[in-house]
Write a protein that holds these residues in place. Structure first.
Motif, PDB file in Angstrom:
ATOM      1  N   ALA A 152       0.330  -1.594  -0.228  1.00  0.00           N
ATOM      2  CA  ALA A 152       0.426  -0.433   0.945  1.00  0.00           C
ATOM      3  C   ALA A 152       0.903   1.139   0.397  1.00  0.00           C
ATOM      4  O   ALA A 152       0.598   2.939  -0.751  1.00  0.00           O
ATOM      5  CB  ALA A 152      -1.198   0.120   1.360  1.00  0.00           C
ATOM      6  N   ASN A 153       2.386   1.441   1.077  1.00  0.00           N
ATOM      7  CA  ASN A 153       3.233   2.533   0.788  1.00  0.00           C
ATOM      8  C   ASN A 153       3.462   2.723  -0.344  1.00  0.00           C
ATOM      9  O   ASN A 153       3.782   3.598  -0.766  1.00  0.00           O
ATOM     10  CB  ASN A 153       3.293   2.119   1.898  1.00  0.00           C
ATOM     11  CG  ASN A 153       2.932   2.539   3.565  1.00  0.00           C
ATOM     12  OD1 ASN A 153       2.026   3.581   3.663  1.00  0.00           O
ATOM     13  ND2 ASN A 153       3.730   1.349   4.113  1.00  0.00           N
ATOM     14  N   ALA A 154       3.858   1.453  -0.772  1.00  0.00           N
ATOM     15  CA  ALA A 154       4.456   1.613  -2.453  1.00  0.00           C
ATOM     16  C   ALA A 154       4.527   2.712  -3.558  1.00  0.00           C
ATOM     17  O   ALA A 154       4.481   3.408  -4.304  1.00  0.00           O
ATOM     18  CB  ALA A 154       4.628   0.270  -3.098  1.00  0.00           C
ATOM     19  N   VAL A 155       2.790   1.889  -2.973  1.00  0.00           N
ATOM     20  CA  VAL A 155       2.017   2.188  -4.316  1.00  0.00           C
ATOM     21  C   VAL A 155       1.452   3.412  -4.509  1.00  0.00           C
ATOM     22  O   VAL A 155       1.655   4.097  -5.431  1.00  0.00           O
ATOM     23  CB  VAL A 155       0.562   1.545  -4.454  1.00  0.00           C
ATOM     24  CG1 VAL A 155      -0.339   1.690  -5.886  1.00  0.00           C
ATOM     25  CG2 VAL A 155       0.985  -0.148  -5.181  1.00  0.00           C
ATOM     26  N   ALA A 156       1.514   4.495  -3.267  1.00  0.00           N
ATOM     27  CA  ALA A 156       0.372   5.648  -2.677  1.00  0.00           C
ATOM     28  C   ALA A 156       1.976   6.236  -3.165  1.00  0.00           C
ATOM     29  O   ALA A 156       1.726   7.594  -3.361  1.00  0.00           O
ATOM     30  CB  ALA A 156       0.552   5.752  -1.041  1.00  0.00           C
TER      31      ALA A 156
END
Length: 236
Positions: free
Chosen positions: A140-144
């Motif tokens: 989730a953090n990488a895509v955000a």
């Protein structure tokens, strides 16, 4: 000649098999008409419990990206760009950039990320799903972060800036259904199937449900009207 005799004997049903079939049909007739309902519910509960025990646990973590309008732009513009960025959050370019920056496997990004938007706020919800809590938060953090870099690269033309509003943290509980919930869902689904089966099955006749036999109609010619009166006159 012997082969023909063997074939004729094998084609004839055995008396024992006929008796067993008759006993089975008699037992089924003695059962209540609603017997498929508990049976289907039991089968559904067993299947749901088996699925809950076999299915590996899945964890979900969510991060939020907000679209901030530039000075002089209205909120409706930011809301429209949020809808557009929500559609490209799971595209190949964003996922490839997230893979290169965070070293998260590309296959995990493609199969474990989901993006949703709100019709009322310029917010993008990015959810990562994985077999471990840490992996779901990393996805989730990488895509955000990748979506934020992609959107800010064109901020001078769109007059809308993206920023990570809330980072994803490692979840404590799995998002996949537990064994009790899976069992309850399976029982409800089985009960529904049993109810549908009761609706479509042919209904028993009242006499047949109590084991009574329905008398067969009498065969023979039906006397014409007035035949009995003519017979009585002839006897007189």
């Amino acid at each position: 000649m012997m082969d023909e005799t063997v074939r004729e004997e094998s084609a004839m049903p055995a008396p024992e098999a006929r008796r067993r079939g008759n006993r089975l049909r008699a037992r089924l007739r003695r059962l209540p008409t609603w017997w498929p309902l508990p049976l289907c519910a039991l089968l559904g509960a067993t299947g749901g419990m088996t699925f809950g025990m076999v299915q590996p646990a899945q964890y979900a973590a969510t991060s939020y990206v907000v679209v901030v309008p530039a000075e002089g732009s209205d909120a409706a513009t930011a809301l429209g760009f949020a809808q557009a960025y929500g559609r490209v959050a799971t595209s190949g370019a964003v996922l490839a950039d997230a893979h290169h920056v965070s070293d998260v496997p590309l296959a995990a990004l493609r199969g474990g990320v989901r993006a949703t938007t709100s019709p009322d706020a310029p917010m993008i919800e990015i959810t990562g799903t994985a077999a471990t809590p840490r992996a779901s938060a990393d996805i989730a953090n990488a895509v955000a972060r990748s979506l934020t870099r992609t959107g800010n690269g064109t901020a001078t033309r769109t007059r809308a800036k993206l920023m990570v509003f809330s980072r994803a943290t490692s979840p404590v509980d799995p998002s996949s259904p537990s064994v009790p919930i899976a069992t309850e869902v399976g029982a409800c689904a089985g009960g529904l199937m049993g109810g549908l089966l009761l609706l479509v099955r042919p209904r028993r006749r009242r006499g047949a449900s109590h084991g009574a036999t329905v008398p067969a109609p009498a065969h023979g010619p039906v006397p014409a009207p007035g035949a009995k009166a003519a017979a009585r006159e002839a006897v007189r």
